[in-house]
Design a protein around this motif. Structure first.
Motif, mmCIF file in Angstrom:
data_model
loop_
_atom_site.group_PDB
_atom_site.id
_atom_site.type_symbol
_atom_site.label_atom_id
_atom_site.label_comp_id
_atom_site.label_asym_id
_atom_site.label_seq_id
_atom_site.Cartn_x
_atom_site.Cartn_y
_atom_site.Cartn_z
ATOM 1 N N GLN A 10 -42.884 23.739 -18.773
ATOM 2 C CA GLN A 10 -41.970 23.363 -17.699
ATOM 3 C C GLN A 10 -40.755 24.276 -17.783
ATOM 4 N N ALA A 11 -40.312 24.790 -16.654
ATOM 5 C CA ALA A 11 -39.152 25.665 -16.628
ATOM 6 C C ALA A 11 -37.895 24.881 -16.981
ATOM 7 N N LEU A 12 -37.111 25.409 -17.876
ATOM 8 C CA LEU A 12 -35.915 24.722 -18.352
ATOM 9 C C LEU A 12 -34.937 24.360 -17.227
ATOM 10 N N PRO A 13 -34.696 25.234 -16.256
ATOM 11 C CA PRO A 13 -33.768 24.859 -15.176
ATOM 12 C C PRO A 13 -34.232 23.657 -14.347
ATOM 13 N N ASP A 14 -35.509 23.310 -14.427
ATOM 14 C CA ASP A 14 -36.019 22.164 -13.679
ATOM 15 C C ASP A 14 -35.720 20.834 -14.365
ATOM 16 N N TRP A 15 -35.249 20.865 -15.593
ATOM 17 C CA TRP A 15 -34.989 19.639 -16.349
ATOM 18 C C TRP A 15 -33.744 18.954 -15.812
ATOM 19 N N ASP A 16 -33.738 17.644 -15.863
ATOM 20 C CA ASP A 16 -32.609 16.838 -15.415
ATOM 21 C C ASP A 16 -31.553 16.822 -16.516
ATOM 22 N N ALA A 73 -29.636 13.115 -25.871
ATOM 23 C CA ALA A 73 -29.094 13.974 -26.928
ATOM 24 C C ALA A 73 -28.699 13.197 -28.180
ATOM 25 N N GLU A 74 -28.325 11.941 -28.032
ATOM 26 C CA GLU A 74 -27.918 11.152 -29.194
ATOM 27 C C GLU A 74 -29.070 10.897 -30.158
ATOM 28 N N ILE A 75 -30.288 10.842 -29.643
ATOM 29 C CA ILE A 75 -31.428 10.529 -30.502
ATOM 30 C C ILE A 75 -32.457 11.654 -30.585
ATOM 31 N N ASN A 76 -32.301 12.685 -29.759
ATOM 32 C CA ASN A 76 -33.299 13.740 -29.699
ATOM 33 C C ASN A 76 -32.639 15.106 -29.882
ATOM 34 N N PRO A 77 -32.805 15.724 -31.051
ATOM 35 C CA PRO A 77 -32.167 17.027 -31.288
ATOM 36 C C PRO A 77 -32.650 18.122 -30.336
ATOM 37 N N PHE A 78 -33.876 18.012 -29.837
ATOM 38 C CA PHE A 78 -34.359 19.004 -28.890
ATOM 39 C C PHE A 78 -33.553 18.967 -27.597
ATOM 40 N N ALA A 128 -31.800 22.077 -25.697
ATOM 41 C CA ALA A 128 -32.044 22.356 -24.279
ATOM 42 C C ALA A 128 -30.729 22.403 -23.501
ATOM 43 N N LEU A 129 -29.795 21.503 -23.798
ATOM 44 C CA LEU A 129 -28.487 21.518 -23.131
ATOM 45 C C LEU A 129 -27.727 22.805 -23.444
ATOM 46 N N ALA A 130 -27.777 23.221 -24.687
ATOM 47 C CA ALA A 130 -27.099 24.468 -25.066
ATOM 48 C C ALA A 130 -27.691 25.651 -24.321
ATOM 49 N N GLN A 131 -29.000 25.669 -24.187
ATOM 50 C CA GLN A 131 -29.644 26.775 -23.477
ATOM 51 C C GLN A 131 -29.317 26.750 -21.989
ATOM 52 N N LEU A 132 -29.296 25.569 -21.388
ATOM 53 C CA LEU A 132 -28.923 25.472 -19.977
ATOM 54 C C LEU A 132 -27.489 25.960 -19.761
ATOM 55 N N ALA A 133 -26.586 25.581 -20.657
ATOM 56 C CA ALA A 133 -25.197 26.038 -20.552
ATOM 57 C C ALA A 133 -25.121 27.547 -20.697
ATOM 58 N N ALA A 134 -25.910 28.099 -21.588
ATOM 59 C CA ALA A 134 -25.916 29.549 -21.796
ATOM 60 C C ALA A 134 -26.391 30.278 -20.539
ATOM 61 N N HIS A 135 -27.399 29.740 -19.890
ATOM 62 C CA HIS A 135 -27.909 30.379 -18.670
ATOM 63 C C HIS A 135 -26.871 30.364 -17.551
#
Length: 55
Positions: A6-12, A20-25, A29-36
């Motif tokens: 699944q393309a990362l930009p398509d994620w909600d 994020a509180e319970i899932n390190p992935f 993913a949030l860090a990568q979206l911010a980087a993009h």
């Protein structure tokens, strides 16, 4: 083996923030979206640090 792709930009992003509180992935993913969004922006590293600090 087959993996679902699944393309990362398509994620909600709101859903990732909730998870994020319970899932390190989700944090990664949030860090990568911010980087993009901030390619070439000097504040990029600051934002990544803020997201990772959630842990």
């Amino acid at each position: 083996m087959r993996f679902r792709v699944q393309a990362l930009p398509d994620w909600d992003e709101d859903e990732l923030i909730r998870r994020a509180e319970i899932n390190p992935f989700a944090v990664v993913a949030l860090a990568q979206l911010a980087a993009h969004r901030r390619v070439g922006d000097p504040e990029r590293k600051v934002r990544k640090g803020e997201i990772i600090a959630v842990l």
